[in-house]
Write a protein that holds these residues in place. Structure first.
Motif, mmCIF file in Angstrom:
data_model
loop_
_atom_site.group_PDB
_atom_site.id
_atom_site.type_symbol
_atom_site.label_atom_id
_atom_site.label_comp_id
_atom_site.label_asym_id
_atom_site.label_seq_id
_atom_site.Cartn_x
_atom_site.Cartn_y
_atom_site.Cartn_z
ATOM 1 N N LEU A 153 0.833 -1.205 0.000
ATOM 2 C CA LEU A 153 0.000 0.000 0.000
ATOM 3 C C LEU A 153 0.868 1.255 0.000
ATOM 4 O O LEU A 153 0.557 2.226 -0.687
ATOM 5 N N ASN A 154 1.950 1.246 0.780
ATOM 6 C CA ASN A 154 2.878 2.389 0.768
ATOM 7 C C ASN A 154 3.378 2.641 -0.652
ATOM 8 O O ASN A 154 3.349 3.773 -1.131
ATOM 9 N N VAL A 155 3.832 1.592 -1.307
ATOM 10 C CA VAL A 155 4.394 1.719 -2.645
ATOM 11 C C VAL A 155 3.328 2.166 -3.644
ATOM 12 O O VAL A 155 3.555 3.070 -4.450
ATOM 13 N N LYS A 156 2.169 1.553 -3.579
ATOM 14 C CA LYS A 156 1.079 1.870 -4.519
ATOM 15 C C LYS A 156 0.716 3.359 -4.471
ATOM 16 O O LYS A 156 0.417 3.959 -5.497
ATOM 17 N N PHE A 157 0.770 3.940 -3.292
ATOM 18 C CA PHE A 157 0.346 5.325 -3.149
ATOM 19 C C PHE A 157 1.515 6.290 -2.955
ATOM 20 O O PHE A 157 1.351 7.401 -2.450
ATOM 21 N N GLY A 158 2.710 5.863 -3.349
ATOM 22 C CA GLY A 158 3.834 6.777 -3.424
ATOM 23 C C GLY A 158 4.554 7.092 -2.135
ATOM 24 O O GLY A 158 5.311 8.041 -2.077
ATOM 25 N N LYS A 159 4.326 6.328 -1.089
ATOM 26 C CA LYS A 159 5.021 6.563 0.177
ATOM 27 C C LYS A 159 5.907 5.366 0.465
ATOM 28 O O LYS A 159 5.574 4.481 1.237
ATOM 29 N N VAL A 160 7.056 5.345 -0.176
ATOM 30 C CA VAL A 160 7.897 4.154 -0.063
ATOM 31 C C VAL A 160 9.012 4.279 0.960
ATOM 32 O O VAL A 160 9.636 3.298 1.318
ATOM 33 N N GLY A 161 9.324 5.446 1.421
ATOM 34 C CA GLY A 161 10.384 5.581 2.405
ATOM 35 C C GLY A 161 10.617 7.019 2.797
ATOM 36 O O GLY A 161 9.877 7.909 2.402
ATOM 37 N N VAL A 162 11.620 7.230 3.560
ATOM 38 C CA VAL A 162 11.976 8.570 3.985
ATOM 39 C C VAL A 162 12.648 9.272 2.821
ATOM 40 O O VAL A 162 13.568 8.743 2.228
#
Length: 163
Positions: A153-162
């Motif tokens: 879900l992080n990756v799908k919506f563009g929040k993959v890391g700091v």
């Protein structure tokens, strides 16, 4: 002076102090509370700032793993329900009874942010999360299976890391 991000000193500090599973309670203007050190009052006048604007700003600086809204919100305040889902599409959504927001949610919140939202059922409890991939990368193992969906879900919506 900061170039961007949240300019409110107390809100910026509160987000910096959030740990995994801490709760940031974001409320409408009518939420009853004692004004203690946990309260960050952003309300200026009816509707200013609105709930979604405040949540969008928070999204830019806080990992939100899940959020809770009042059970009646989906039916009785679809604007808030849909607005929160739009801001946090990668977070797990759940509901709690209204009494939870006034009792356990209130007592358990690390901070409470009062907006100028002029509406009923306009309260949301944000549960602080982690950047999954980066968090587990220092273990020498893969992301545990129980966290795979969260990471996707992080990756799908563009929040993959700091960043």
């Amino acid at each position: 002076m900061r170039r961007n991000g949240i300019l409110n000193v107390k809100l910026s500090r509160a987000i910096s102090e959030m740990g995994h599973d801490d709760i940031l309670l974001v409320t409408d203007a009518g939420y009853p509370m004692a004004y203690d050190d946990r309260v960050i009052d952003l309300a200026l006048c009816p509707g200013v700032p609105d709930l979604v604007t405040v949540l969008r700003a928070i999204r830019q600086e806080m990992w939100v793993e899940e959020y809770h809204m009042i059970e009646d919100a989906k039916e009785n305040n679809p604007n808030a329900w849909n607005g929160v889902a739009e801001v946090f599409p990668d977070a797990k959504a759940s509901t709690r009874p209204n009494s939870w927001f006034h009792e356990d949610g209130y007592r358990g919140a690390k901070y409470i942010v009062r907006t100028g939202a002029w509406m009923p059922w306009g309260n949301v409890a944000l549960v602080s999360g982690i950047p999954v991939q980066e968090w587990f990368s220092n273990t020498g193992a893969s992301v545990p299976e129980s966290w795979t969906e969260r990471h996707e879900l992080n990756v799908k919506f563009g929040k993959v890391g700091v960043e």
